[in-house]
Design a protein around this motif. Structure first.
Motif, PDB file in Angstrom:
ATOM      1  N   VAL A  11       0.835  -1.211   0.000  1.00 34.42           N
ATOM      2  CA  VAL A  11       0.000   0.000   0.000  1.00 34.42           C
ATOM      3  C   VAL A  11       0.859   1.246   0.000  1.00 34.42           C
ATOM      4  O   VAL A  11       0.554   2.252  -0.641  1.00 34.42           O
ATOM      5  CB  VAL A  11      -0.946  -0.024   1.228  1.00 34.42           C
ATOM      6  N   LYS A  12       1.986   1.201   0.705  1.00 35.69           N
ATOM      7  CA  LYS A  12       2.878   2.354   0.737  1.00 35.69           C
ATOM      8  C   LYS A  12       3.475   2.625  -0.628  1.00 35.69           C
ATOM      9  O   LYS A  12       3.726   3.773  -0.999  1.00 35.69           O
ATOM     10  CB  LYS A  12       3.974   2.117   1.772  1.00 35.69           C
ATOM     11  N   GLY A  13       3.704   1.570  -1.419  1.00 38.72           N
ATOM     12  CA  GLY A  13       4.259   1.767  -2.747  1.00 38.72           C
ATOM     13  C   GLY A  13       3.284   2.359  -3.733  1.00 38.72           C
ATOM     14  O   GLY A  13       3.679   2.810  -4.806  1.00 38.72           O
ATOM     15  N   LEU A  14       1.973   2.356  -3.410  1.00 32.49           N
ATOM     16  CA  LEU A  14       0.986   2.929  -4.324  1.00 32.49           C
ATOM     17  C   LEU A  14       1.051   4.440  -4.346  1.00 32.49           C
ATOM     18  O   LEU A  14       0.701   5.063  -5.336  1.00 32.49           O
ATOM     19  CB  LEU A  14      -0.422   2.470  -3.919  1.00 32.49           C
ATOM     20  N   GLY A  15       1.429   5.070  -3.256  1.00 28.85           N
ATOM     21  CA  GLY A  15       1.467   6.518  -3.180  1.00 28.85           C
ATOM     22  C   GLY A  15       2.778   7.074  -3.698  1.00 28.85           C
ATOM     23  O   GLY A  15       3.721   6.362  -4.032  1.00 28.85           O
ATOM     24  N   MET A 209      -0.888   4.534   3.618  1.00 29.38           N
ATOM     25  CA  MET A 209      -1.514   3.536   4.478  1.00 29.38           C
ATOM     26  C   MET A 209      -2.948   3.916   4.815  1.00 29.38           C
ATOM     27  O   MET A 209      -3.851   3.075   4.836  1.00 29.38           O
ATOM     28  CB  MET A 209      -0.697   3.373   5.753  1.00 29.38           C
ATOM     29  N   LEU A 210      -3.209   5.218   5.068  1.00 24.80           N
ATOM     30  CA  LEU A 210      -4.569   5.657   5.366  1.00 24.80           C
ATOM     31  C   LEU A 210      -5.484   5.480   4.164  1.00 24.80           C
ATOM     32  O   LEU A 210      -6.659   5.129   4.312  1.00 24.80           O
ATOM     33  CB  LEU A 210      -4.555   7.117   5.827  1.00 24.80           C
ATOM     34  N   VAL A 211      -4.963   5.746   2.978  1.00 25.91           N
ATOM     35  CA  VAL A 211      -5.787   5.553   1.768  1.00 25.91           C
ATOM     36  C   VAL A 211      -6.152   4.084   1.598  1.00 25.91           C
ATOM     37  O   VAL A 211      -7.307   3.729   1.301  1.00 25.91           O
ATOM     38  CB  VAL A 211      -5.029   6.088   0.540  1.00 25.91           C
ATOM     39  N   GLY A 212      -5.174   3.191   1.804  1.00 24.04           N
ATOM     40  CA  GLY A 212      -5.479   1.761   1.709  1.00 24.04           C
ATOM     41  C   GLY A 212      -6.471   1.310   2.756  1.00 24.04           C
ATOM     42  O   GLY A 212      -7.383   0.521   2.470  1.00 24.04           O
ATOM     43  N   LEU A 213      -6.329   1.828   4.001  1.00 21.06           N
ATOM     44  CA  LEU A 213      -7.276   1.467   5.053  1.00 21.06           C
ATOM     45  C   LEU A 213      -8.674   1.965   4.727  1.00 21.06           C
ATOM     46  O   LEU A 213      -9.672   1.265   4.956  1.00 21.06           O
ATOM     47  CB  LEU A 213      -6.797   2.042   6.386  1.00 21.06           C
ATOM     48  N   ALA A 214      -8.778   3.163   4.192  1.00 20.45           N
ATOM     49  CA  ALA A 214     -10.091   3.689   3.811  1.00 20.45           C
ATOM     50  C   ALA A 214     -10.721   2.836   2.713  1.00 20.45           C
ATOM     51  O   ALA A 214     -11.933   2.578   2.730  1.00 20.45           O
ATOM     52  CB  ALA A 214      -9.958   5.138   3.357  1.00 20.45           C
ATOM     53  N   MET A 215      -9.916   2.372   1.773  1.00 19.80           N
ATOM     54  CA  MET A 215     -10.454   1.515   0.709  1.00 19.80           C
ATOM     55  C   MET A 215     -10.977   0.201   1.278  1.00 19.80           C
ATOM     56  O   MET A 215     -12.045  -0.288   0.875  1.00 19.80           O
ATOM     57  CB  MET A 215      -9.370   1.249  -0.331  1.00 19.80           C
TER      58      MET A 215
END
Length: 522
Positions: A11-15, A209-215
């Motif tokens: 998830v960190k690599g997505l940003g 990480m927050l974006v992945g958690l929200a998804m």
């Protein structure tokens, strides 16, 4: 790296990648030459440009660079405009101690303990806690202790003029030493506390990480809402199936199927808030099916006998909790007492068990039983209900069977009772014995009460046979367990006693009920 660490890294690599702050290094070769530069992701093996010696440089640190601590020497150097730390330090020849002109040395007066220099206010001792608090970005301001005027680190004491040649041979007088301890050094090292990152900085740092958690939350919420919406769409169908299939299964005696269908239908009714046709009918049928499907494995008379024969109280409680507590019973009886008439609710059914001397007797305790307290039945009312066992207690003169207060259910589907073998019995349906017409000569004899007849052995006889011998019973009652039912006829016995005759019938066996035992109670 575990599954959570791999997911976090993914998830960190997505940003977007965070900018890397450059990190400088400053090392010295074995000859003392200073080499400067920037650290890289890997280590560096360099050569000194001056002497050619090998120098090893560590790679870039993944941790943020700590703030450089400010020293008093740096502050004094900056304030005085002196040379930087990298500038060369001027050297001077060493002067022997005897060559110093003692007349030009400025001696300080002795200082008392705790006192400062002449003309200077006393300085409190250094407190590291106050120094740490003073460096915090927020909070109350703590005044710093007074400090001595800064001096340049490069300022050297003035060299005195050389002594005359004639005085060089004379011994120098001893230097006066100040009495008492040396004055405390004002100030001290500062404790630097790094600033706490703000909420915005932390959010920005953990944005991937927050974006992945929200998804993940959105996906799970969408799935849960879809399941709830689909289930709510099926609720009316479940209620209708409970009415069309569950209630007929209950009346036919298929209690397992009825309980399965009606329990789901009742849950659907509760989920819909009862806003559907036939909601109360489904609820009542579901409560009755729960009673029928969970009957006690043995009749109450056998449980009473086991209770009386068990001496160890803890062993009995363990057995009762394992096999009987929370299991249901069915009762059909006549109300013989109310709190207004006799102080408590009573029914005509008695749990009886034979012993060598006198029968064991247990009564049903209705204290706190909500079904009776809310309905307030009157004396003479006939009730058909189910309830669940809570405990069996011994009391003076016998035992009492306690029921769970909230477990009472009125049985309205009489067809389900017929499946248990409860043939409807009414007092008028019992054929009375026609007495012979009275003769005038025997009128006085008929008015005289006859002597009590001897007790007859009725065991194994059917209802019709008992009725031909004893006539119509005064009242009757019933109880049912899993696979067996007891029908109790009550007659007025001799000398003010009452005769209880128990007919026992197995629900899985065809044939009429026969007398299991008879008792005489006062």
């Amino acid at each position: 790296m575990g599954l959570f660490g791999k997911a976090k890294k993914f998830v960190k690599g997505l940003g977007p990648a965070e900018p890397v702050e450059p990190q400088a290094f400053r090392v010295s070769c074995p000859e003392g030459h200073v080499i400067r530069g920037r650290r890289t992701e890997g280590y560096q093996a360099l050569r000194c440009p001056d002497c050619g010696a090998g120098v090893f440089v560590l790679p870039q640190s993944p941790l943020p660079m700590p703030p450089a601590p400010a020293t008093r020497a740096d502050e004094a150097a900056v304030g005085a405009g002196g040379p930087s730390d990298d500038a060369p330090i001027p050297l001077a020849d060493h002067v022997p101690e005897g060559a110093i002109d003692e007349g030009e040395v400025e001696w300080l007066e002795p200082v008392e303990p705790g006192a400062g220099l002449p003309g200077e206010q006393p300085t409190p001792a250094f407190d590291p806690v106050e120094a740490a608090v003073s460096e915090l970005p927020e909070g109350e301001e703590v005044p710093e202790p007074p400090r001595r005027p800064p001096t340049s680190p490069t300022t050297r004491p003035r060299r005195p003029a050389p002594a005359p040649a004639g005085d060089r041979g004379r011994p120098s007088p001893p230097r006066p030493t100040p009495q008492g301890p040396r004055p405390a050094r004002p100030g001290g090292r500062r404790i630097l506390v790094p600033d706490r990152p703000s909420l915005r900085d932390r959010v920005r740092r953990n944005r991937p990480m927050l974006v992945g958690l929200a998804m993940v939350v959105v996906v799970l919420g969408t799935a849960a809402f879809s399941i709830y919406r689909n289930a709510r769409r099926d609720y009316p169908t479940m209620v209708q199936r409970g009415r069309d299939e569950g209630i007929p299964a209950l009346e036919d005696g298929d209690f397992d199927l009825a309980h399965r269908l009606l329990s789901r239908a009742a849950e659907a009714v509760e989920a819909l808030g009862g806003q559907i046709g036939g909601a109360e009918e489904v609820r009542q049928a579901a409560r009755e099916a729960a009673i029928f499907v969970d009957l006690i494995p043995d009749r109450l008379e056998a449980i009473l006998d086991e209770r009386a024969r068990t001496v160890d109280e803890s062993r009995w409680q363990s057995t009762f909790d394992r096999f009987y507590r929370g299991r249901s019973i069915l009762l059909s009886a006549e109300v013989t007492g109310t709190p207004a008439a006799s102080g408590r609710f009573e029914i005509n059914y008695r749990v009886l068990n034979r012993t060598a001397t006198s029968p064991r007797v247990a009564r049903i305790d209705f204290e706190g039983f909500r079904l009776f307290e809310s309905g307030s039945p009157e004396v003479g009312a006939r009730l058909q209900f189910g309830a669940r066992l809570e405990a069996i207690w011994s009391e003076e003169g016998g035992y009492r069977i306690q029921l769970q207060p909230e477990s009472g259910v009125t049985i309205t589907h009489v067809e389900a009772l017929d499946a248990l073998g409860w043939r409807p019995i009414e007092a008028a349906a019992l054929r009375p014995i026609d007495p012979p017409p009275p003769h005038p000569i025997l009128l006085a004899t008929l008015l005289t009460p006859p002597p009590p007849p001897p007790a007859q052995d009725l065991k194994g006889q059917t209802r019709e046979q008992v009725q031909e011998q004893l006539g119509t019973p005064r009242s009757y009652a019933r109880s049912a367990s899993q696979g067996e039912s007891i029908e109790q006829w009550i007659f007025d016995g001799p000398s003010g006693t009452r005769q209880y005759i128990n007919f026992r019938r197995s629900t899985g066996r065809s044939g009429p009920a026969v007398v299991d035992d008879q008792f005489f109670l006062r």
